[in-house]
Scaffold this motif. Sequence first.
Motif, PDB file in Angstrom:
ATOM      1  N   UNK A 151       1.218  -0.757  -0.157  1.00 46.80           N
ATOM      2  CA  UNK A 151      -0.220  -0.025   0.157  1.00 46.80           C
ATOM      3  C   UNK A 151       0.774   1.117   0.103  1.00 46.80           C
ATOM      4  N   UNK A 152      -0.086   2.279  -1.061  1.00 50.98           N
ATOM      5  CA  UNK A 152       0.728   3.730  -0.473  1.00 50.98           C
ATOM      6  C   UNK A 152       0.251   4.722   0.044  1.00 50.98           C
ATOM      7  N   UNK A 153       0.844   5.475   0.552  1.00 50.45           N
ATOM      8  CA  UNK A 153       0.173   6.706   1.146  1.00 50.45           C
ATOM      9  C   UNK A 153       1.065   7.945   1.135  1.00 50.45           C
ATOM     10  N   UNK A 154       0.199   8.368   0.209  1.00 50.48           N
ATOM     11  CA  UNK A 154       0.021   9.256  -0.487  1.00 50.48           C
ATOM     12  C   UNK A 154      -0.210  10.759   0.886  1.00 50.48           C
ATOM     13  N   UNK A 155       0.635  11.833   1.130  1.00 53.18           N
ATOM     14  CA  UNK A 155       0.869  12.914   1.966  1.00 53.18           C
ATOM     15  C   UNK A 155       0.951  14.171   1.009  1.00 53.18           C
ATOM     16  N   UNK A 156      -0.202  14.540   0.732  1.00 53.85           N
ATOM     17  CA  UNK A 156       0.476  15.594  -0.081  1.00 53.85           C
ATOM     18  C   UNK A 156       0.129  17.130   1.469  1.00 53.85           C
ATOM     19  N   UNK A 157       1.584  17.685   0.504  1.00 55.28           N
ATOM     20  CA  UNK A 157       1.634  18.800   1.906  1.00 55.28           C
ATOM     21  C   UNK A 157       1.094  20.346   1.182  1.00 55.28           C
ATOM     22  N   UNK A 158       0.713  19.890  -0.010  1.00 55.05           N
ATOM     23  CA  UNK A 158      -0.337  21.473  -0.492  1.00 55.05           C
ATOM     24  C   UNK A 158      -0.809  20.853  -1.995  1.00 55.05           C
ATOM     25  N   UNK A 159      -1.827  21.471  -1.895  1.00 58.14           N
ATOM     26  CA  UNK A 159      -2.755  21.744  -3.693  1.00 58.14           C
ATOM     27  C   UNK A 159      -1.839  21.618  -4.470  1.00 58.14           C
ATOM     28  N   UNK A 160      -0.856  20.498  -4.865  1.00 58.76           N
ATOM     29  CA  UNK A 160       0.003  19.909  -5.876  1.00 58.76           C
ATOM     30  C   UNK A 160      -0.391  20.830  -7.229  1.00 58.76           C
ATOM     31  N   UNK A 161      -1.596  20.440  -8.182  1.00 57.95           N
ATOM     32  CA  UNK A 161      -1.371  21.194  -9.257  1.00 57.95           C
ATOM     33  C   UNK A 161      -1.355  22.358  -9.248  1.00 57.95           C
ATOM     34  N   UNK A 162      -1.096  23.614  -8.229  1.00 55.98           N
ATOM     35  CA  UNK A 162      -0.798  24.915  -8.028  1.00 55.98           C
ATOM     36  C   UNK A 162       0.280  25.360  -7.012  1.00 55.98           C
ATOM     37  N   UNK A 163       1.105  24.280  -7.208  1.00 54.00           N
ATOM     38  CA  UNK A 163       2.208  24.137  -5.910  1.00 54.00           C
ATOM     39  C   UNK A 163       3.550  25.602  -5.781  1.00 54.00           C
ATOM     40  N   UNK A 164       3.401  25.834  -7.784  1.00 49.56           N
ATOM     41  CA  UNK A 164       4.264  27.230  -7.803  1.00 49.56           C
ATOM     42  C   UNK A 164       3.771  27.866  -8.568  1.00 49.56           C
ATOM     43  N   UNK A 165       2.543  27.445  -8.791  1.00 42.94           N
ATOM     44  CA  UNK A 165       1.748  28.377  -9.817  1.00 42.94           C
ATOM     45  C   UNK A 165       1.883  30.046  -9.996  1.00 42.94           C
ATOM     46  N   UNK A 166       1.935  30.395  -8.929  1.00 46.95           N
ATOM     47  CA  UNK A 166       2.800  32.548  -9.324  1.00 46.95           C
ATOM     48  C   UNK A 166       3.409  32.558 -10.616  1.00 46.95           C
ATOM     49  N   UNK A 167       4.962  31.452 -10.334  1.00 46.20           N
ATOM     50  CA  UNK A 167       5.313  30.894 -11.598  1.00 46.20           C
ATOM     51  C   UNK A 167       5.303  30.699 -12.901  1.00 46.20           C
ATOM     52  N   UNK A 168       5.495  31.376 -13.452  1.00 49.93           N
ATOM     53  CA  UNK A 168       4.903  31.447 -14.980  1.00 49.93           C
ATOM     54  C   UNK A 168       5.071  29.872 -15.697  1.00 49.93           C
ATOM     55  N   UNK A 169       5.995  29.653 -15.890  1.00 50.76           N
ATOM     56  CA  UNK A 169       7.353  28.622 -16.879  1.00 50.76           C
ATOM     57  C   UNK A 169       6.495  27.485 -15.311  1.00 50.76           C
ATOM     58  N   UNK A 170       6.122  27.947 -14.479  1.00 55.04           N
ATOM     59  CA  UNK A 170       5.809  26.117 -13.554  1.00 55.04           C
ATOM     60  C   UNK A 170       4.514  26.086 -13.537  1.00 55.04           C
ATOM     61  N   UNK A 171       3.647  27.289 -14.061  1.00 54.52           N
ATOM     62  CA  UNK A 171       2.380  27.006 -14.226  1.00 54.52           C
ATOM     63  C   UNK A 171       2.017  26.827 -15.481  1.00 54.52           C
ATOM     64  N   UNK A 172       3.433  26.864 -16.778  1.00 54.95           N
ATOM     65  CA  UNK A 172       2.492  26.147 -17.986  1.00 54.95           C
ATOM     66  C   UNK A 172       3.473  24.751 -18.303  1.00 54.95           C
TER      67      UNK A 172
END
Length: 381
Positions: free
Chosen positions: A118-139
């Motif tokens: 079994x795998x336990x997933x620990x999601x420290x934050x909202x993964x799809x927007x982890x660094x979404x304020x950075x344009x290259x990361x967002x795209x």
Amino acid sequence: MKPRQILCVSFSPIHADSRVLRQLEVLREHGEVTTVGYGPAPAGAERHIEVPEHAASLPQTPLGVLKLALRMHRSVELTAPGEKAVLDEVVSSGPYDLVVANDARAFPLAFAAAGGAPVLADMHEWAPEERATVFVWRVLVGPYMQHLCEAYLPKAAAVISVSAGLAGLYTERFGVATEVVRNAADFRTAVPSPVDPTTIRLVHSGTADAERNIMELIEAVERLGDRFTLDLYLLEVPGGHLQQIKTRAASTPRVTVHDPVPPDSLPTVLNQYDLGVFLYPLKTLSHLYHLPNKFFDFVQARLGLVFSPAPEIDAHIGEYGLGIITADTTADALVDALRDITADDVTGFKQAADRSARALSSEPDRAVQHALVERLLAADR
């Protein structure tokens, strides 16, 4: 009986990652733990597989970036330099009875090593927007994080995240039941320091990040007058502006910039102050539902809290009577919130932190983690 074998994967310097270190303290009570991450072996690991320092955890090679741009997400899994550097060793180090994946970027490696465990997933934050304020990361990276969540979260045996808001998002967007394990600090035996009626001592700790509105804190203290001081304990980060903060702070004798303090020592150091302050613009869903380490550090330090609005913060400060929610993230709002505050007000907030320190410590979260690990290991027998 042979100890249960547990693998913990985190593309972070685990020896300095407070959340993962608390996680390890729980895991080691249930078996022998092998860790995978950057830096030296963390305390509590039976074995450590070190990811090379300069080996990125994302596919940042020219081919990898091209595939990210073309949305060829499946084909870039396990091709990041950090993944490739340790893949063979991690997979051959098993078999495991439980695998813990910290954040979405750990999913491909964690599931490759899990086999049928079994795998336990620990999601420290909202993964799809982890660094979404950075344009290259967002795209480029945001869609890849979305893919990893869609592909792997439904396969996880259990999912946890740091706040009720983020847990609800993972359930809503990816159809997975998600429990809450906060980033709460360990309980500290302490008492609130006395409040000097002539000087209200404000403090902020964290990274010297332009998004943390530290300049607004300094401006507000200048405008509030001689009754207020501000001490800043700041960690320099890539892209931060520590030198600009130091230059700005030098213009007023009531603002002092200190070197960062190790996480274990932080509540003790902060205890000498009165109010922990944090103004955080809400630019992403991770920001909106944040419940940061510093919130819990301030509580264990027995400080009153002055935070800008956010649903999780508002709920906790309101429930426990910990302090003040500003109108927004500006210096104007902080000045308005503090202008008429009295020493009795501050004393009351600090006493509320003292009363709630155990409830807002890591103890309830450890109980959740222990129950989860016990359930997952029992199911794997």
